[in-house]
Scaffold this active site. Structure first.
Site, short mmCIF file in Angstrom:
data_model
loop_
_atom_site.label_atom_id
_atom_site.label_comp_id
_atom_site.label_asym_id
_atom_site.label_seq_id
_atom_site.Cartn_x
_atom_site.Cartn_y
_atom_site.Cartn_z
N GLY A 96 31.76 41.22 30.07
CA GLY A 96 31.80 40.31 31.20
C GLY A 96 31.92 41.04 32.53
CG ASN A 97 35.24 43.28 33.57
OD1 ASN A 97 35.43 42.24 34.19
ND2 ASN A 97 36.18 43.84 32.83
CE LYS B 9 36.80 37.69 24.47
NZ LYS B 9 36.16 39.00 24.27
CE LYS C 32 30.06 42.07 24.97
NZ LYS C 32 31.42 42.59 24.84
CE LYS D 211 34.53 46.59 23.87
NZ LYS D 211 33.80 45.34 24.16
#
Length: 356
Positions: free
Chosen positions: A48-49, A167, A253, A315
């Site tokens: 998102g960043n 999250k 995600k 991840k």
């Protein structure tokens, strides 16, 4: 639409630019490297960043467009190198801001549940990313159009995340600000290892099935540049009648991206993050970068607690899920920052995770 152009577009996807000064086509197979990994689609999962800088203040939308353009410029370099991309993205900062707006306007306008906030930000960010792609592709003379597919993902209603959320979403807060948010809104706040500040955490259920997977695969097979799985997709489940209903949560995600990578037959799954390599003992004086590891080694480090939940843990789990779900022995996961993306793709930087 995708089915109608499937065969024609698939035959054209690597031939979208005129011959270069040496007489070769920019999308010819001569650009493939090691084991023909670029002859398969590449999934790039953006944090998102990458769209919203962590320190963004004031005219945030303008800053998000600026960050999106910078990100897209790097990704179009990869397209020129020969890659066909499916782009996914996080939405932690954006959905956190949407939730904050809901809190601030309580009693003034109707409330938006978390799944609607996720869908809204997925659409808005997809629009932003696709627009930046289409502008940059036009400037470089590449005959390709980016499109966004709003994605929904089925989850288990009894997922333990709903009782123990992990999250992180939204802005970073100081310790005093975090106490105020807990007291005023009942938020669960956790300390971020990266900077010692605090963020709100919400449920992040495990994705089980991507509802639009067939449509996304058809578009990728047609040679389209697709933005999908934004924010991990909107979490849905089934009610007692078997109908889909949204649930309060934000799906990781990277885990959704891993499923998509398997569904479209990707050869490379890139997880773009804020650090250039995965680290052991991250944040400590003895932290050690990892260049290449196998699935077994990744599982061991994960079991040893090297990759915490809400940070590098999901991840690595997503990388393992992807590599264990595909039969392609040349598949690999690349974890890197955007600055070093091209070098990481070529094996010169980043962390590669490969099958045993």
């Amino acid at each position: 639409m995708c089915n109608k152009v499937l065969e024609q577009a698939h035959n054209q996807v690597w031939h979208r630019r005129p011959a270069d000064e040496n007489g070769g086509n920019r999308y010819s197979s001569s650009l493939y490297y090691g084991m023909n990994r670029l002859d398969r689609p590449i999934v790039v999962a953006l944090g998102g960043n990458a769209i919203s800088p962590a320190d963004a203040r004031g005219d945030v939308i303008t800053q998000q467009f600026r960050a999106s353009r910078q990100t897209v410029n790097t990704l179009v370099d990869l397209i020129e190198y020969g890659g066909q991309l499916l782009v996914t993205h996080g939405n932690g900062p954006q959905v956190g801001a949407a939730l904050r707006r809901v809190e601030l306007t309580e009693g003034e306008v109707y409330t938006l549940p978390l799944d609607i906030c996720g869908a809204d930000t997925q659409g808005g960010m997809g629009y932003m990313i696709a627009q930046c792609f289409n502008n940059e592709l036009r400037r470089r003379g590449i005959d390709l159009i980016a499109n966004t597919i709003i994605t929904t993902v089925e989850v288990d209603r009894d997922d333990p995340e709903f009782s123990n959320p992990t999250k992180p979403v939204g802005a970073y807060y100081t310790a005093d600000e975090a106490k105020q948010m807990r007291r005023r809104y009942g938020w669960k706040m956790v300390e971020a290892r990266r900077n010692g500040k605090y963020r709100r955490v919400v449920p992040s259920p495990v994705p089980r099935r991507i509802i639009e997977a067939k449509l996304i695969r058809e578009c990728v097979d047609a040679g389209d540049l697709v933005v999908a799985g934004g924010g991990g997709g909107v979490p849905i489940t089934r009610d007692e009648n078997g109908d889909y209903v949204g649930v309060e949560g934000v799906i990781d995600k990277d885990r959704t991206s891993a499923i998509l990578a398997g569904k479209i037959g990707a050869g490379t799954f890139v997880i773009a993050t804020e650090i250039d390599k995965v680290m052991l003992n991250f944040g400590r004086p003895d932290q050690t970068p990892l260049d290449r590891i196998t699935v077994t080694e990744a599982e061991k480090h994960l079991a040893d607690g090297q990759f915490p939940p809400g940070s590098m843990g999901p991840k690595i789990e997503a990388a393992i899920d992807y590599l264990e779900s595909v039969e392609n022995p040349d598949a690999r996961v690349v974890i890197c920052d955007l600055e070093h993306l091209m070098d990481a793709i070529k094996g010169r930087d980043g962390t590669w995770i490969e099958p045993d």
